[in-house]
Design an enzyme around this catalytic site. Structure first.
Site, PDB file in Angstrom:
ATOM      1  CB  CYS B  58     -21.767  -7.419 -81.607  1.00 49.69           C
ATOM      2  SG  CYS B  58     -20.085  -7.819 -82.807  1.00 49.69           S
ATOM      3  CB  ALA B  61     -21.267  -8.515 -86.722  1.00 53.84           C
ATOM      4  NE  ARG B  92     -22.807  -9.624 -94.946  1.00 47.78           N
ATOM      5  CZ  ARG B  92     -24.151  -9.484 -94.938  1.00 47.78           C
ATOM      6  NH1 ARG B  92     -24.757 -10.108 -93.864  1.00 47.78           N
ATOM      7  NH2 ARG B  92     -24.810  -8.683 -95.645  1.00 47.78           N
ATOM      8  CG  HIS B 191     -26.614  -2.374 -90.014  1.00 41.83           C
ATOM      9  ND1 HIS B 191     -27.456  -3.032 -89.683  1.00 41.83           N
ATOM     10  CD2 HIS B 191     -25.502  -3.219 -90.167  1.00 41.83           C
ATOM     11  CE1 HIS B 191     -27.312  -4.598 -89.756  1.00 41.83           C
ATOM     12  NE2 HIS B 191     -26.007  -4.593 -90.131  1.00 41.83           N
TER      13      HIS B 191
END
Lengths: 511, 476
Positions: B58, B61, B92, B191
């Site tokens: 999503c 994230a 990550r 992003h």
């Protein structure tokens, strides 16, 4: 040129090479960060009592929590049933996170879908997503049951699962008689163990509706709880089978989360059959192995099924004894010699190791039942718990934990820290250090900062392989716990005594 | 099964089992690349169908997990209920140098842990208090970002207002990011939103420290330092005489970000996640950007030369020296591993850059890509992909678990390269697998040093004896 073809170095060694060390040094000029001396000064301050007080005065901020959110527990409960696909109603990112989290712990596939709600659903509600989602999931993944829970998004906008599923069935998404149990699992209430409870109750309610018979089936139901040790499911089966109990395990994800590699991927493996689930309403009794993830479920079983319930937490010797005697009482079967042998072996192992653990101090954190289980074992070994920290705590848990600690002379040093997080634990460990720490993989950051050895027990365990395949319950589980703890302490002694002609006086071969 | 027609038939066969509406929808996302076309011919960046298993995450994230999270000297608050922060905590690897909890915070999880009352009454007061508590407990933090989880947008909290107040109190950047998970169709919008927050809340600050600039200042954009990739890239750029002023965002700092508008060139690796801010810097500050690829010696050399061509002869000469310096290392790697990997087929499915960028590294090892696809690419990514793939490569956008399994079963690649959610599915099928989001906890894979590790890892994956044990001898 750092890479040598005969010894290719990855990140573990590559960046220790001078080329990269120089690069790191040069990069500092661009970073605009505090000078080394200041970092050292602040780092020292974070270890102090003064810092601890400030840290514990926190009211709004949570740092490094030791809990997850409801749907994670809900979908674990779901996959314990035959052919069941978890369906999370809400935005899709959550499911990606849940699947990833479980996959990283179990190193197994974990299947689950979401209704992929986006902005339009935020405005108009997620009914359309539910209708379409159930149809797609049913056709594509051919489940025998779809277990629906919610994310916080669906909860905030107030989607009503019961009516949505009804509407979906009316629209033909799934057949009318297809089981679609559902649970509301808002992430801002409780934690993953609450979600387990809600989903278990929902599944049992759905499967057993109209299945109450005139007589009991003579069986005993067992509910494992938010159980992440596959070995515990096997140990439970071993114990009940040895006791001659005719048992149904409700939510048996043993095979689902530890399936063989035979060259074929099967989405659904094992699990409690839906027929067994339906018939669980006719059992003699239901026994839970964890208290806090089964509160509502047991309450429901007592009230709606009119079935007696009990909870046993068979960690360590005495609690396992109590469990077996309880089963003996219910079935009339004596504890068999086989289990007495196992008990004897576990006690033998514990007496063999007692000298190394007696009076050692410990800190522990995790889910309430896990913490109580570990405490039971530690107290039996003469270990003295000091910091007992549970993030997803409750008054009932704290009362229970305090009573357990008070019951043993070894429990007198302990403080129960309910609702606290792992950054609180860091302060506790610096100001009042202990001999070892018990907790999940996130404890490795505490280990690094405080040097206190970490024994990995709990969920998640991401950075060690295969621990979840072992058991922590029963007499065999006691041996595993002992093995992990005592040998971790030996490793620690070895680490502290391995410098030739300086500390290696006690670098002993025999212990 | 290797011609365009064969593979188109395969897509048809798989879709035949779908409900009609879903089959129609999914058919637009599956295709076979035909040589010479300027596009892969698939639709992308469209909402996933409800009820199908997608690998997508999503917006949260994308913002917290990818773009903002790795900025090491800032504290990133997962604002909302406990889950999102918890699941993304250290998932990550974004390697960094620093003293965690003191001057860096990358592997920590800060959350407002919303309870029911916060949903009912709003979380703004709590948020402001959190910023004060952060300042008290972590005096060396260089700023805060507020990463919104789903409920924040839904209950209408004014995180921008809180951020402004907190900035005044702390005199440090406090950046609200509206990356609620329900926004957009995947990580990708996260992003974009994260990039916009940099534009609006970081670049707009007037207190950025002055640095002396040089003609050789560049920034690495879109490298998150998984396994240290940005470092094994940075070392090459510095060896060729460039000065790397900033790393976005793996091992990066807020100061580096603030310096970036002064560089001469932005070098972008993950185009998908950071093209937005690169375009913005081009528009506003006149900084050109260049998309490079540091996977595999062919592309590394090509990229180094192309970058050098944007500078003077000194740099160009040095770039040649760098390429020459690593020639022997690369030759050794190829001599050892290529014979073990030659002709092996691969199917990939990753996020937004690697499904194309990694292909040449496989090719350098003699391996053949037969299928590839993205979780969250856009149209421009599929245009860029044509450079990397051969005729008849199967292309799948936002592939469902169902489709991916069927494709793999039919095409029987020697290796599947995808994410952790896919890993054990394919390993159960007896197939060697490498995680291409995380390098399967190995890495770096970027640069020459990274390529050696990549080659080693592909060999250990494909040629490990355990794959030969899967069938019991009595069933063979």
């Amino acid at each position: 040129m750092p890479q040598n073809i005969d010894n290719i170095q990855d990140h573990v060694e590559l960046f220790h090479q001078p080329e990269y060390q120089e690069l790191f040094e040069n990069k500092k000029a661009m970073q605009g960060m505090a000078a080394d001396e200041e970092v050292t000064k602040v780092a020292e301050w974070t270890k102090s009592w003064e810092y601890r007080e400030k840290n514990f005065a926190r009211e709004a901020l949570t740092i490094n929590p030791a809990k997850a959110c409801q749907p994670l527990g809900a979908i674990l409960a779901a996959v314990g049933f035959e052919g069941t696909l978890p369906f999370v109603h809400g935005s899709q990112g959550c499911v990606a996170y849940f699947r990833t989290h479980f996959t990283r712990h179990f190193k197994e596939p974990f299947s689950g879908v979401s209704s992929s709600m986006t902005e339009d659903a935020a405005v108009f509600g997620g009914l359309k997503n539910m209708i379409e989602g159930l149809e797609n999931a049913y056709n594509l993944y051919k489940p025998k049951m779809i277990a629906v829970c919610t994310t916080c998004m669906a909860e905030v906008i107030g989607d009503d699962l019961g009516s949505f599923i009804g509407n979906s069935k009316a629209a033909g998404s799934v057949p009318e008689d297809f089981p679609v149990p559902f649970a509301h699992t808002p992430s801002f209430v409780g934690s993953h163990i609450t979600g387990y409870d809600n989903m278990m109750k929902a599944v049992l309610g759905n499967l057993t509706e109209g299945k109450k018979a005139a007589t009991t089936n003579g069986k005993i139901n067992f509910i494992p709880g938010f159980e992440t040790y596959i070995g515990n499911l096997r140990e439970l089966k071993h114990l009940v089978s040895a006791m001659g109990v005719n048992a149904t395990i409700l939510g048996d994800h043993e095979l689902y989360l530890d399936s063989p590699n035979d060259g074929e991927f099967k989405m659904y493996q094992g699990g409690t059959t839906l027929a067994e689930g339906a018939d669980s309403i006719n059992a003699e009794k239901t026994i839970a192995l964890q208290t806090y993830p089964t509160l509502k479920t047991l309450d429901y079983i007592e009230k709606e099924w009119q079935q007696p319930t009990a909870t046993y937490r068979p960690w360590g010797i005495q609690a396992t004894d109590a469990f077996l005697m309880g089963l003996s009482e219910i079935t009339g079967n004596p504890v068999p010699p086989e289990l007495e042998l196992e008990r004897g072996r576990a006690v033998d192992a514990m007496t063999d190791s007692h000298a190394w653990l007696h009076g050692k101090t410990a800190a522990i954190y995790g889910d309430p039942d896990l913490v109580l289980g570990v405490l039971q074992f530690l107290l039996e070994m003469g270990v003295e718990p000091v910091h007992v920290l549970v993030n997803n705590s409750s008054e009932e848990f704290e009362t229970e934990a305090k009573a357990l600690l008070a019951s043993s002379p070894y429990g007198q040093k302990a403080t129960v820290w309910g609702g606290k997080d792992l950054w609180h634990m860091r302060s506790l460990l610096f100001t009042e250090p202990v001999d070892f720490l018990v907790g999940n993989s996130y404890g490795k950051y505490l280990w690094r900062d405080t040097q206190i050895p970490l024994i990995r027990i709990g969920y998640p365990i991401f950075d060690r392989h295969h621990l979840h395949r072992y058991s922590t319950i029963g007499y065999n589980g006691a041996i595993n716990l002992l093995n992990w703890i005592v040998n971790a302490l030996f490793e620690e002694i070895d680490r502290n005594t391995n410098i030739p002609s300086k500390t290696d006086i006690s670098f002993d071969l025999v212990r | 099964m290797s011609t365009v027609e064969d593979r188109k038939q395969l897509i048809k066969d798989v879709l035949d089992t779908y409900p009609d509406k879903l089959a129609k929808k999914r058919s637009k996302h599956l295709n076979v690349y035909e040589e010479g076309k300027d596009d892969c011919g698939v639709k992308s960046n469209v909402k996933s169908a409800p009820g199908v298993m997608t690998a997508r995450g999503c917006a949260y994230a994308g913002s917290k997990g990818v773009v903002w999270g790795p900025i090491k000297d800032m504290i990133h608050i997962s604002h909302g209920p406990v889950g999102c922060g918890y699941y993304s905590w250290s998932g990550r690897r974004n390697y960094y140098i620093g003293t965690t909890g003191v001057d860096t915070f990358g592997t920590m999880n800060f959350t407002s842990d919303f309870q029911e009352r916060d949903i009912v009454f709003g979380g703004d007061k709590k948020l402001l208090k959190i910023t004060e508590e952060i300042e008290e407990l972590f005096p060396l933090n260089n700023g805060i970002s507020i990463q919104s989880e789903c409920p924040i947008g839904l209950i209408g909290d004014d995180i921008e207002g809180v951020a402004r107040k907190a900035q005044k109190i702390t005199n440090k950047p406090v950046v609200p990011v509206r990356c609620e998970g329900f926004r957009g169709v995947s990580q990708s919008l996260g992003h974009h939103i994260a990039n916009d927050a940099v534009r609006d809340w970081v670049f707009s600050r007037t207190d950025a420290a002055e640095i002396e600039t040089t003609p050789y200042d560049v920034a690495i954009i879109g490298d998150y330092n998984i396994g240290g990739d940005a470092w094994s890239s940075r070392i090459l750029l510095e060896e060729m005489g460039l000065r790397v002023v900033a790393q976005w965002s793996g091992d990066g700092t807020i100061n580096e970000m603030m310096q970036t508008p002064k560089v001469k060139l932005n070098l972008i690796h993950c185009y998908r996640s950071m093209n937005y801010i690169s375009r913005h810097m081009e528009e506003k500050y006149g900084i050109p950007w260049f998309e490079y690829n540091f996977f595999g010696p062919t592309k590394i050399a090509e990229s180094l030369r192309a970058i050098a061509a944007l500078f003077d002869e000194t740099i160009q000469e040095k770039a040649e020296q760098v390429i020459a310096k690593y020639e022997q290392q690369t030759a050794d790697v190829l001599a050892k591993y290529r014979p073990r990997l030659e002709g092996k087929t691969v199917m990939m499915m990753v996020g937004g850059l690697r499904p194309r960028h990694v292909v040449p590294a496989f090719t350098d090892l003699g391996m053949v890509m037969i299928g590839t696809g993205y979780e969250f690419a856009h149209g421009d990514d599929y245009k860029r992909t044509t450079e990397y793939v051969d005729d008849a490569t199967l292309i799948y956008d936002d592939v469902t678990a169902y489709e991916f399994e069927k494709f793999v079963q039919e095409l029987k690649p020697d290796l599947v390269a995808s994410g952790v959610k896919e890993k054990y599915v394919f390993q159960k099928m007896g197939l060697p697998f490498r995680q291409m989001h995380s390098w399967d906890y190995s890495g770096p894979y970027h640069g020459y040093d990274g390529f050696a590790i990549f080659a080693r890892d592909m060999d250990l994956a494909l040629n490990n004896p355990t794959w030969g044990l899967i069938k019991s001898p009595w069933n063979k």
